[in-house]
Enzyme design. Structure first.
Site, PDB file in Angstrom:
ATOM      1  N   ARG A   9      -2.346  -5.546  -8.733  1.00 57.25           N
ATOM      2  CA  ARG A   9      -0.975  -6.223  -8.342  1.00 57.25           C
ATOM      3  C   ARG A   9      -0.615  -7.220  -9.420  1.00 57.25           C
ATOM      4  O   ARG A   9       0.233  -7.805  -9.764  1.00 57.25           O
ATOM      5  CB  ARG A   9      -1.065  -7.124  -6.935  1.00 57.25           C
ATOM      6  CG  ARG A   9      -1.006  -5.901  -5.813  1.00 57.25           C
ATOM      7  CD  ARG A   9      -1.649  -6.836  -4.467  1.00 57.25           C
ATOM      8  NE  ARG A   9      -2.978  -6.864  -4.877  1.00 57.25           N
ATOM      9  CZ  ARG A   9      -3.924  -7.917  -4.060  1.00 57.25           C
ATOM     10  NH1 ARG A   9      -3.363  -8.132  -3.015  1.00 57.25           N
ATOM     11  NH2 ARG A   9      -5.067  -7.773  -4.378  1.00 57.25           N
ATOM     12  N   HIS A  44       0.930  -1.372   0.084  1.00 55.88           N
ATOM     13  CA  HIS A  44      -0.145  -0.092   0.077  1.00 55.88           C
ATOM     14  C   HIS A  44       0.907   1.221  -0.042  1.00 55.88           C
ATOM     15  O   HIS A  44       0.767   2.250  -0.724  1.00 55.88           O
ATOM     16  CB  HIS A  44      -1.067   0.131   1.196  1.00 55.88           C
ATOM     17  CG  HIS A  44      -1.996  -1.143   1.246  1.00 55.88           C
ATOM     18  ND1 HIS A  44      -1.843  -1.834   2.445  1.00 55.88           N
ATOM     19  CD2 HIS A  44      -2.907  -1.661   0.224  1.00 55.88           C
ATOM     20  CE1 HIS A  44      -3.005  -2.737   2.285  1.00 55.88           C
ATOM     21  NE2 HIS A  44      -3.330  -2.661   0.906  1.00 55.88           N
ATOM     22  N   SER A  77      -3.016  -8.163   2.894  1.00 56.45           N
ATOM     23  CA  SER A  77      -3.066  -7.789   4.325  1.00 56.45           C
ATOM     24  C   SER A  77      -3.488  -9.415   4.999  1.00 56.45           C
ATOM     25  O   SER A  77      -2.952  -9.305   6.269  1.00 56.45           O
ATOM     26  CB  SER A  77      -4.280  -6.701   4.429  1.00 56.45           C
ATOM     27  OG  SER A  77      -3.694  -5.653   3.947  1.00 56.45           O
ATOM     28  N   LYS A  92     -15.460  -8.606   5.223  1.00 54.26           N
ATOM     29  CA  LYS A  92     -14.197  -8.674   6.045  1.00 54.26           C
ATOM     30  C   LYS A  92     -14.476  -8.587   7.480  1.00 54.26           C
ATOM     31  O   LYS A  92     -15.296  -7.577   7.708  1.00 54.26           O
ATOM     32  CB  LYS A  92     -12.953  -7.950   5.533  1.00 54.26           C
ATOM     33  CG  LYS A  92     -12.621  -8.227   4.217  1.00 54.26           C
ATOM     34  CD  LYS A  92     -11.459  -7.479   3.841  1.00 54.26           C
ATOM     35  CE  LYS A  92     -11.175  -7.884   2.361  1.00 54.26           C
ATOM     36  NZ  LYS A  92     -10.106  -6.963   1.602  1.00 54.26           N
TER      37      LYS A  92
HETATM   38  N1  COA Z   1      -0.148  -4.087  -2.040  1.00 48.80           N
HETATM   39  C1  COA Z   1      -0.537  -4.935  -0.978  1.00 48.80           C
HETATM   40  N2  COA Z   1      -1.645  -5.438  -0.868  1.00 48.80           N
HETATM   41  C2  COA Z   1      -2.779  -4.894  -1.504  1.00 48.80           C
HETATM   42  C3  COA Z   1      -2.551  -3.989  -2.516  1.00 48.80           C
HETATM   43  C4  COA Z   1      -1.325  -3.499  -2.936  1.00 48.80           C
HETATM   44  N3  COA Z   1      -0.829  -2.540  -3.597  1.00 48.80           N
HETATM   45  N4  COA Z   1      -3.777  -3.738  -3.184  1.00 48.80           N
HETATM   46  C5  COA Z   1      -4.624  -4.439  -2.569  1.00 48.80           C
HETATM   47  N5  COA Z   1      -4.005  -5.325  -1.686  1.00 48.80           N
HETATM   48  C6  COA Z   1      -4.538  -6.146  -0.851  1.00 48.80           C
HETATM   49  C7  COA Z   1      -5.356  -5.677   0.428  1.00 48.80           C
HETATM   50  O1  COA Z   1      -4.780  -5.265   1.516  1.00 48.80           O
HETATM   51  C8  COA Z   1      -6.390  -6.588   0.661  1.00 48.80           C
HETATM   52  O2  COA Z   1      -6.123  -7.567   1.140  1.00 48.80           O
HETATM   53  P1  COA Z   1      -7.088  -8.572   2.114  1.00 48.80           P
HETATM   54  O3  COA Z   1      -8.095  -8.997   1.424  1.00 48.80           O
HETATM   55  O4  COA Z   1      -6.068  -9.791   2.621  1.00 48.80           O
HETATM   56  O5  COA Z   1      -7.592  -7.713   3.368  1.00 48.80           O
HETATM   57  C9  COA Z   1      -6.574  -7.370  -0.886  1.00 48.80           C
HETATM   58  O6  COA Z   1      -5.490  -7.039  -1.458  1.00 48.80           O
HETATM   59  C10 COA Z   1      -7.839  -6.720  -1.548  1.00 48.80           C
HETATM   60  O7  COA Z   1      -7.832  -5.065  -1.545  1.00 48.80           O
HETATM   61  P2  COA Z   1      -9.006  -4.623  -2.066  1.00 48.80           P
HETATM   62  O8  COA Z   1      -9.310  -5.180  -3.282  1.00 48.80           O
HETATM   63  O9  COA Z   1      -8.135  -2.981  -1.919  1.00 48.80           O
HETATM   64  O10 COA Z   1     -10.072  -4.501  -0.939  1.00 48.80           O
HETATM   65  P3  COA Z   1     -10.423  -3.681  -0.038  1.00 48.80           P
HETATM   66  O11 COA Z   1     -11.256  -4.167   0.888  1.00 48.80           O
HETATM   67  O12 COA Z   1      -9.173  -3.320   0.735  1.00 48.80           O
HETATM   68  O13 COA Z   1     -10.971  -2.437  -0.383  1.00 48.80           O
HETATM   69  C11 COA Z   1     -12.873  -0.878  -1.163  1.00 48.80           C
HETATM   70  C12 COA Z   1     -12.170  -2.264  -1.292  1.00 48.80           C
HETATM   71  C13 COA Z   1     -13.007  -0.701   0.354  1.00 48.80           C
HETATM   72  C14 COA Z   1     -12.317   0.071  -1.884  1.00 48.80           C
HETATM   73  C15 COA Z   1     -14.346  -1.253  -1.818  1.00 48.80           C
HETATM   74  O14 COA Z   1     -14.881  -2.230  -1.125  1.00 48.80           O
HETATM   75  C16 COA Z   1     -15.085  -0.044  -1.374  1.00 48.80           C
HETATM   76  O15 COA Z   1     -15.037   0.932  -2.125  1.00 48.80           O
HETATM   77  N6  COA Z   1     -16.055  -0.023  -0.423  1.00 48.80           N
HETATM   78  C17 COA Z   1     -16.863   1.353   0.005  1.00 48.80           C
HETATM   79  C18 COA Z   1     -18.333   0.696  -0.420  1.00 48.80           C
HETATM   80  C19 COA Z   1     -18.677   0.859  -2.034  1.00 48.80           C
HETATM   81  O16 COA Z   1     -18.717   1.955  -2.589  1.00 48.80           O
HETATM   82  N7  COA Z   1     -19.052  -0.066  -2.779  1.00 48.80           N
HETATM   83  C20 COA Z   1     -19.443  -0.352  -4.069  1.00 48.80           C
HETATM   84  C21 COA Z   1     -18.051  -0.652  -4.499  1.00 48.80           C
HETATM   85  S1  COA Z   1     -18.776  -0.850  -6.386  1.00 48.80           S
END
Ligand code: COA
Length: 162
Positions: free
Chosen positions: A91, A18, A129, A42
């Site tokens: 990624r 991140h 994560s 989650k």
């Molecule tokens: N380096 C390391 N890890 C990374 C990464 C990077 N560059 N990018 C993503 N990851 C990891 C994250 O830590 C996460 O790990 P985990 O699943 O073990 O927790 C995984 O990859 C998935 O990450 P991500 O896809 O970014 O999911 P997220 O839950 O962190 O974020 C939101 C998603 C919060 C942005 C999305 O759910 C959201 O916008 N929510 C708000 C509600 C909303 O608007 N919903 C409608 C969406 S269409």
């Protein structure tokens, strides 16, 4: 023009992957908001205030980055904050389908919102994560995977759970 972008995620916890996206994105904008939220699918290890604090401790001093949190839809939050740019990290090819779906849905909800993808640096392309939490829980080393503040917080959290 003052360009601001939002980098949203659950960040449970914030990793060096991140941080890599943040440091490479911030150069492109006047201001970057790291926006912590809850993902209904989650069960987090760290509370939102804990996650925000860990991110703040992991960032370089000064700079044009702020850490906030939001509930509800990302597009509503982006509109409220006056930013139409959302940063997401990619990624691997496997991220693409999910990310494209989310970007298109967000655009459908608010056409003005633009998603910009940053390719992860190679050394973090395998990182999640969840993997970090599992390694820490099972006593493995998270050196190089997370900032030092996160490493200490994981050690503390799992000490309490033992
Ligand atoms: N380096 C390391 N890890 C990374 C990464 C990077 N560059 N990018 C993503 N990851 C990891 C994250 O830590 C996460 O790990 P985990 O699943 O073990 O927790 C995984 O990859 C998935 O990450 P991500 O896809 O970014 O999911 P997220 O839950 O962190 O974020 C939101 C998603 C919060 C942005 C999305 O759910 C959201 O916008 N929510 C708000 C509600 C909303 O608007 N919903 C409608 C969406 S269409």
């Amino acid at each position: 023009m003052n360009k601001m972008a939002i980098y949203p995620g659950t960040f449970d916890p914030f990793t060096n992957g991140h941080l890599d996206i943040v440091l490479r994105s911030v150069r492109l904008f006047d201001h970057l908001i790291i926006a912590v939220t809850t993902n209904a699918k989650k069960t987090p290890l760290f509370s939102v205030p804990e996650r925000k604090e860990l991110i703040r401790k992991s960032l370089p001093e000064g700079g044009n980055i702020t850490v906030e949190s939001f509930d509800g839809l990302l597009v509503d939050y982006a509109e409220k904050r006056g930013s139409i740019i959302v940063i997401r990290g990619l990624r691997a090819v496997s991220d693409f389908e999910y990310e494209m779906q989310m970007a298109l849905l967000n655009r459908r909800l608010k056409p003005a919102v633009e998603t910009i993808f940053k390719m992860s640096s190679e050394e973090y392309s395998f990182l999640t994560s969840s993997a970090v939490k599992e390694i820490a829980l099972l006593g493995g080393s998270v050196d190089g995977l997370v900032p030092s503040a996160v490493k200490a917080a994981l050690a503390e959290k799992f000490k309490k759970h033992q």
